[in-house]
Design a protein around this motif. Structure first.
Motif: not given
Length: 438
Positions: A141, A145-146, A152-156, A161, A164, A168
């Motif tokens: 990521c 992100g995780s 991938c779930m991006c850190h925001n 947001s 992206t 990420c």
């Protein structure tokens, strides 16, 4: 008698008034008469930003008539909705797990995320999940992100947001206008750090006004490999024109100044026997062709002159299963012929039976534009009538959209006047690459 006459005197004017009102209403509904003043009509069509029909249609008696020339229709009371800007994941709108509605994804059951890219229930092992989350450099990521079930779930943390992308890899903070802090100045959408401006706007942050639509601007700036101005590191598309960054030149910012060849010499070397660099199927850079998309071995040759996708039918079968492909042309096996080796040389039916199958509803065989063989129409194969196609030779492939002079930009098949794009490509003329970034 007097009472009856009095009632009749009162009813006649009332009926006339009623009929007049009905007639006016009917005429207004038919678009012949508008009772609204020009000011009232415009006010009903205005968006909160002050644009008439969002800049995508015409105001007719307080109602917006939306344009339909863009990919995917504009709709909504003020033409505010358009499906072609919905978030994509892995080259698919709404990740292939939802539907696009008014620019936002409505996800299928068990899926969530801006592009419906996350699955509620995961059946992947932790190892397999992380493998799917690694970017081309092998970083999970992009350290931004995780990983959740291979996505991938991006850190925001700020909730904006801005980070992206599938891995990420995109930082949309690059789209923030320094003056007002809005994404793309409030006049566009940001995709992977690049602003795609609304109608009437252009510039790095959509800060300048433009008299052509964003779709037309993007089309004019798209290079043969489907990228805007060859690559977002090469230039910026401003109102349909590529403004090249330092170190690059050319109509689409395709030529590096570090190249020992001139732009003209480079293009001449890439053209070969074609009148287009790399046969319109690749990117010419310093006299060398890079066929697009990289990794697809079906497009090959020194000047990308071979396109083996031309040997495939709509289902992906090569030469109908009755031959093999050689540089974009089918070499048919014994007993078969045709562009895709789809016609048997002999068949067990009479001439009358064959012709009956080739006749249209009005009794004309192959619409008068082809010959009948084994119950199937063989459309005229002469160079002058190359455009005739279809089951009964009813189609006109001249109606297919072109880009840079190529039908379907060479990235799809013309199917009865409409472009059927190959995987990864979209647009009316299949001129936009939507697959994995390369």
């Amino acid at each position: 008698m007097r009472a009856e006459a009095l009632v009749n005197c009162m009813l006649v004017p009332l009926l006339l008034i009623l009929l007049t009102a009905v007639e006016q209403s009917l005429l207004q509904s038919l678009g012949q008469v508008c009772t609204l003043s020009a000011e009232s009509s415009q006010r009903r069509c205005k968006t909160p930003e002050g644009l008439i029909c969002s800049g995508r249609g015409e105001c007719d008696c307080g109602a917006c008539i939306c344009q339909v020339a863009e990919p995917g229709n504009y709709y909504g009371p003020r033409c505010e909705c358009h499906d072609w800007v919905c978030a994509t994941y892995d080259g698919k709108t709404c990740g292939g797990h939802g539907v696009c509605h008014c620019g936002k994804c409505e996800c299928d059951e068990d899926w969530f995320g801006e592009a419906c890219q996350y699955q509620e229930d995961c059946n992947l092992t932790n190892k397999k999940s992380k493998e799917l989350c690694r970017n081309p450099q092998g970083v999970v990521c992009s350290n931004a992100g995780s990983c959740h079930c291979g996505s991938c779930m991006c850190h925001n943390p700020d909730g904006k947001s801005l980070v992206t992308g599938r891995f990420c890899e995109c930082d949309d903070s690059e789209c923030l206008d320094e003056d007002n802090g809005e994404v793309c100045g409030g006049h566009g959408q940001c995709y992977c750090g690049n602003c795609y401006c609304a109608a009437g706007w252009h510039g790095d942050k959509c800060e300048l006004q433009c008299d052509i639509s964003p779709w037309e601007s993007k089309r004019r700036c798209t290079s043969p490999d489907g990228k805007i101005c060859s690559n977002r590191g090469h230039g910026q598309c401003n109102c349909g024109r590529c403004d090249c960054k330092e170190g690059w030149m050319g109509k689409k910012c395709e030529h590096p100044l570090s190249c020992s060849l001139s732009l003209e010499s480079s293009l001449k070397k890439c053209k070969g026997t074609s009148n287009m660099p790399c046969f319109g199927r690749g990117l010419c850079q310093c006299g060398q062709c890079t066929c697009h998309p990289p990794g697809d071995t079906r497009v090959h040759g020194r000047n990308c002159e071979c396109d083996d996708r031309q040997c495939e039918d709509t289902s992906g079968e090569i030469c109908g299963g009755h031959g093999f492909c050689s540089c974009g042309r089918c070499i048919c096996g014994d007993g078969w012929f045709g562009k895709l080796c789809s016609f048997p040389r002999t068949c067990e039916m009479t001439d009358a039976q064959s012709k009956e199958l080739c006749e249209t509803a009005d009794g004309v065989m192959c619409n008068g534009k082809g010959s009948c063989h084994c119950g199937r129409c063989i459309c005229s194969g002469s160079p002058q009538d190359w455009w005739v196609s279809g089951e009964y030779c009813e189609c006109d492939d001249r109606e297919c959209d072109k880009h840079d002079g190529l039908i379907c930009t060479g990235n799809g098949m013309c199917n009865c006047g409409n472009c059927d794009c190959w995987d990864g490509w979209t647009g009316n003329a299949c001129e936009i690459w939507m697959g994995t970034e390369y």
